[in-house]
Design a protein around this motif. Structure first.
Motif, short mmCIF file in Angstrom:
data_model
loop_
_atom_site.label_atom_id
_atom_site.label_comp_id
_atom_site.label_asym_id
_atom_site.label_seq_id
_atom_site.Cartn_x
_atom_site.Cartn_y
_atom_site.Cartn_z
N SER A 1 0.55 -1.21 0.30
CA SER A 1 -0.13 0.34 -0.22
C SER A 1 0.28 1.16 -0.51
O SER A 1 0.53 2.03 -0.85
CB SER A 1 -0.59 0.16 1.46
N ASN A 2 1.78 1.83 1.37
CA ASN A 2 1.71 3.43 1.42
C ASN A 2 3.01 2.87 0.94
O ASN A 2 3.73 4.61 1.31
CB ASN A 2 1.54 3.26 2.85
N ARG A 3 4.26 1.96 0.47
CA ARG A 3 5.50 2.00 0.86
C ARG A 3 6.21 2.02 -0.85
O ARG A 3 5.60 1.56 -1.57
CB ARG A 3 6.12 0.94 1.42
N PRO A 4 6.73 2.61 -0.56
CA PRO A 4 8.21 2.71 -2.40
C PRO A 4 8.36 0.97 -2.43
O PRO A 4 8.18 0.65 -1.19
CB PRO A 4 8.81 3.53 -2.00
N HIS B 1 5.35 9.06 -3.00
CA HIS B 1 5.72 8.35 -1.14
C HIS B 1 6.10 9.68 -0.38
O HIS B 1 6.74 8.77 1.23
CB HIS B 1 6.68 7.16 -1.19
N HIS C 1 1.45 10.70 7.50
CA HIS C 1 2.13 9.11 6.49
C HIS C 1 2.26 8.53 7.07
O HIS C 1 2.27 7.11 7.04
CB HIS C 1 3.02 10.08 5.32
N GLN D 1 -0.07 6.28 8.61
CA GLN D 1 -0.83 5.85 8.22
C GLN D 1 -1.99 6.55 8.84
O GLN D 1 -3.88 5.33 8.52
CB GLN D 1 -0.91 4.40 7.42
#
Lengths: 365, 365
Positions: A9-12, B154, B329, B332
């Motif tokens: 989801s949120n991670r590079p 990101h 961030h 989350q």
DNA sequence: CTGAAAGCGCTTACAG
DNA sequence: CTGAAAGCGCTTACAG
């Protein structure tokens, strides 16, 4: 049909993600993306597949991980005093421009450590050197007695215009004394004899060298030194204004100096204000010269004749020298880079100097 | 007698080194040095021993390792164009000062990414966001059509004076249009009617907003808009000088404007030069005002009446907002920070405005 | 030559 | 509550 990419989801994306996408090991990805020799043994198609996967996942190597593994951050630090008032800023800005520019040319980024005051903040230098930078440039540091106390052991250092030599640190300086000598000689050549010098902060080598050049120039022209024409100031336009104003008040009705040699452009800026407030016109009534050739020298009216220091070039050289030092530190070799570099200065002729007015004007009452 | 400390020649001490020295695990050292709750269960004496060992070995946590483990670098980035000529520098310098200062207050360091030109370098933004910074501040970015292409996914972003809204980016702006309106109204109130406006780069929102404020102010005073008094310039003092000079040449012998509203202080600086070169005296012959209130406004003669934008405060707010974004961030969570902030502007009265001279002077031939 | 493993220095989640 | 282990994302040295 290829397996659906696993979206975290949120991670590079990581090297492993790219490997998974391309169906190879993370190591293979690293080799290909870094252009290592190893990669030549990976087939053309695989390499293409890896590259595609990297682009698709917008892969970007994590700098911290890379730094940890390589022991190198590819970042250089700059420690400097950045005044709020905008006084010292021109010098810093020019140096900073040079550092940034040169660093970018070498694919390094630049981190800034802003100090309020060297005396107070010297102790913080060590804490900058915690692996986030590979080397540090000190801009005009003043470290007092026993500077070694403040200098970190494991980080290469370069200093521009340090207030005295620093052990193990590459020093980058200018011919300040000859610069002062030369510009005062030019004033003398233009016919000036009573030359007022507004100094920088007494005790700072930058100030003392300019005083020394001033005195040597007078001597060489057989003009006797007049203590009344040497006034202690500070490297700021506020000080320049105050000091000039005070001098005029003390000498109301007496002879005006033929010319004023200010230890910096900022001082000249302030002196100019004071002179103009007193109803005097530069350079008609008296000449004025500065030192540094910062932006200030070109925005005053009249524009300043001054001693140019190649700040930007010095800063660029500082970066290059630092990078050499970093490399030899990593290789554990003895550095070949010089341990001291001195840049020449140059007189820049603008509009603030004319021959003395005849008859010599008096200080307005 | 304690065991001799193992000196790893060239390397800074690690957590493990400190642990070894103090006779505890690296973890215990980490807990104590970071003040974790865990450490409360470590005896007073052990804690003291650990602290001593850390000092003795000059231990300093490695930033890259910490960043990798914590997923946070404690560094924020600033991307900006830093002109060589020193034109845009004042704006940047002030913003930069604010960023540095605020970042330091929050124990963050600042990394600078210098761009030559937004059009050309926008593609590089993504490459900055590789884990070396936790978030990025864009200074006056111009990203053109489809800015999303250039924005990394990101990394939290904040933009000061962006040239248009940027998706997902917190925008920090000023009331430029009302500022222009207000200062032109003040010129009108002082008796001026023929007000020349030298614009910034046409097409940039900053320039267009100032034009809009100018036109609205004329309208509200029932002064018909005269296209001859709107001249397209650029945000630079060189442009200000050229444009002013050209206008004077085109209108030799005709009526001088009552006042000049320059879209920036830099433009005003250049215009001032051109006027002075033409033998005109500001503000006696005509008034002039700027926009921005950068350092330039205070170093000109006469000092500029201008529209002050609180650049430094904006920059400090940018940092705070960015840090909030970074935190959410990491957590989350949905950010509570605003997505757009507009700062008011303020007229600063200095010495460049007087009522129109009677009779109105002509442009010197 | 090649690929799986160890390691960079730290922190955090988790089994005891 | 506490301490040994796993893991952050990468690279490098080394066994096959």
């Amino acid at each position: 049909m290829p397996s659906a990419p696993r979206k975290r989801s949120n991670r590079p994306a990581t090297l492993a993600d790219v490997g998974r996408e391309a169906g190879v090991s993370a190591m293979a990805v690293s080799a290909v993306l870094n252009g290592a020799r190893t990669s030549t043994r990976i087939s053309r198609e695989t390499r293409a597949r890896i590259r595609e996967a990297a682009i698709k996942l917008q892969y970007r190597p994590n700098a911290a991980a890379r730094a940890l593994a390589q022991r190198r951050m590819n970042t250089i630090g700059v420690a400097a005093v950045i005044n709020e008032g905008g006084e010292f800023d021109h010098y810093f800005l020019e140096a900073f421009n040079g550092v940034i520019h040169s660093a970018a040319l070498h694919n390094q980024t630049t981190t800034v450590f802003a100090l309020h005051d060297w005396q107070r903040d010297a102790g913080r230098i060590g804490s900058f050197c915690d692996g986030r930078i590979d080397g540090l440039i000190l801009i005009a540091p003043i470290l007092g007695e026993d500077p070694a106390r403040y200098l970190p052991l494991h980080t290469p250092l370069v200093a521009m215009h340090a207030n005295g030599p620093l052990p193990g640190v590459v020093g980058i300086d200018t011919d300040e004394e000859p610069g002062a000598f030369q510009i005062v000689r030019e004033l003398v050549a233009a016919g000036h004899r009573r030359i007022l010098h507004i100094t920088g902060n007494r005790g700072l080598v930058g100030a003392e060298r300019r005083i020394s050049g001033y005195r040597r120039a007078l001597e060489s022209a057989s003009i006797p030194f007049d203590p009344d024409l040497l006034v202690a100031g500070r490297f700021s336009s506020v000080a320049g204004c105050e000091v000039m104003q005070a001098w005029l008040q003390r000498h109301a009705g007496q002879a005006l100096p033929d010319a004023v040699f200010c230890a910096s452009d900022a001082i000249a800026l302030g002196a100019l204000e004071a002179l103009s407030a007193a109803g005097l016109v530069v350079p008609r009534d008296l000449s004025i010269v500065g030192f540094d050739d910062t932006l200030a020298a070109r925005t005053t009216v009249p524009q300043l004749t001054t001693v140019r220091q190649p700040i930007r070039a010095m800063a660029m050289r500082a970066v290059e020298t630092l990078l050499e030092r970093i490399q030899s530190h990593l290789d554990q070799t003895v550095p070949e880079a010089p341990s001291s570099i001195v840049f020449p200065v140059e007189i820049v002729h603008r509009d603030s100097v004319l021959p003395p007015r005849q008859p010599r004007p008096k200080v307005p009452a």
